[in-house]
Motif scaffolding. Structure first.
Motif, PDB file in Angstrom:
ATOM      1  N   GLU A 135       0.797  -1.225   0.004  1.00 21.60           N
ATOM      2  CA  GLU A 135       0.142   0.102   0.096  1.00 21.60           C
ATOM      3  C   GLU A 135       0.926   1.187   0.056  1.00 21.60           C
ATOM      4  OE1 GLU A 135      -2.756  -0.204   3.272  1.00 21.60           O
ATOM      5  OE2 GLU A 135      -3.812  -1.702   2.416  1.00 21.60           O
ATOM      6  N   THR A 139       5.263   2.311  -4.617  1.00 21.40           N
ATOM      7  CA  THR A 139       4.731   2.847  -5.935  1.00 21.40           C
ATOM      8  C   THR A 139       4.470   1.571  -6.908  1.00 21.40           C
ATOM      9  OG1 THR A 139       6.992   2.762  -6.968  1.00 21.40           O
ATOM     10  CG2 THR A 139       6.243   4.926  -5.877  1.00 21.40           C
ATOM     11  N   GLU A 140       4.058   1.930  -7.976  1.00 17.08           N
ATOM     12  CA  GLU A 140       3.624   0.821  -8.947  1.00 17.08           C
ATOM     13  C   GLU A 140       4.869   0.093  -9.410  1.00 17.08           C
ATOM     14  OE1 GLU A 140       1.055   1.786 -12.143  1.00 17.08           O
ATOM     15  OE2 GLU A 140      -0.053   3.031 -11.124  1.00 17.08           O
ATOM     16  N   GLU A 141       6.064   0.860  -9.645  1.00 17.95           N
ATOM     17  CA  GLU A 141       7.404   0.226 -10.146  1.00 17.95           C
ATOM     18  C   GLU A 141       7.758  -0.639  -9.113  1.00 17.95           C
ATOM     19  OE1 GLU A 141       6.659   3.598 -10.167  1.00 17.95           O
ATOM     20  OE2 GLU A 141       6.482   3.844 -12.383  1.00 17.95           O
ATOM     21  N   ILE A 152       6.260  -2.215  -6.579  1.00 16.30           N
ATOM     22  CA  ILE A 152       5.280  -3.158  -6.488  1.00 16.30           C
ATOM     23  C   ILE A 152       5.703  -4.369  -7.589  1.00 16.30           C
ATOM     24  CG2 ILE A 152       2.956  -4.058  -6.689  1.00 16.30           C
ATOM     25  CD1 ILE A 152       1.901  -1.493  -5.408  1.00 16.30           C
ATOM     26  N   ALA A 153       5.832  -3.789  -8.812  1.00 12.84           N
ATOM     27  CA  ALA A 153       6.372  -4.675  -9.859  1.00 12.84           C
ATOM     28  C   ALA A 153       7.598  -5.445  -9.617  1.00 12.84           C
ATOM     29  CB  ALA A 153       6.171  -3.892 -11.272  1.00 12.84           C
ATOM     30  N   SER A 163       7.017  -8.118  -6.704  1.00  7.62           N
ATOM     31  CA  SER A 163       6.095  -9.094  -7.140  1.00  7.62           C
ATOM     32  C   SER A 163       6.790  -9.972  -8.228  1.00  7.62           C
ATOM     33  CB  SER A 163       4.760  -8.444  -7.831  1.00  7.62           C
ATOM     34  OG  SER A 163       4.104  -7.877  -6.929  1.00  7.62           O
TER      35      SER A 163
END
Length: 143
Positions: free
Chosen positions: A41, A44-46, A48-49, A52
């Motif tokens: 949460e 950033t999106e980067e 998280i990518a 993951s």
């Protein structure tokens, strides 16, 4: 003249600080596995990518690194020679984990120089603990 194989005060200070350091490592591992959603949460999106995309073996190696280090510290406090091979296992696992993080991911692109600082610190501490425990064993401080 009698000689004792009692460790000096610095030994105990180092062992306690190392234990605290490794407890923090275990907490970090548990956070990335048990509190993964909460951590993401704040990312950033980067980021998280990147997180993951890490393979499952990376998490397993992370677990080996922190739990071997924690056990090594506990055994260091108990003055047991088994601390030495546990610190060695932890060091090897850290080198694999951090090597992958630094050289096989886009961690530098996503995190910048921050991606290097903590891994280098972790590697340095692991090397120190391995050689320190080895020296303590050679001095007869560990049984």
């Amino acid at each position: 003249m009698t000689t004792t194989n009692k460790p000096n005060v610095a030994y105990w200070i180092i062992a306690v600080i190392a234990l605290i350091w490794n407890i923090r490592g275990v907490f970090q591992y548990l956070s990335t596995t048990l509190l993964k959603d909460e951590m993401m949460e704040a990312m950033t999106e980067e980021q998280i990518a990147l997180m993951s995309g890490l393979p499952m073996w990376h998490s397993i190696v992370f677990a080996i690194a922190v739990f071997a280090g924690l056990l090594g510290c506990l055994l260091l406090l108990l003055r047991k020679k088994l601390a030495v091979p546990l610190f060695f296992v932890s060091l090897i696992a850290i080198l694999i984990q951090m090597g992958y993080w630094l050289f096989a991911t886009d961690s530098m692109v996503v995190y910048g120089n921050e991606a290097v600082i903590m891994p280098l610190l972790v590697i340095t501490v692991a090397i120190f603990l391995y050689y320190y425990s080895k020296g303590a064993s050679q001095k007869g401080w560990l049984r």
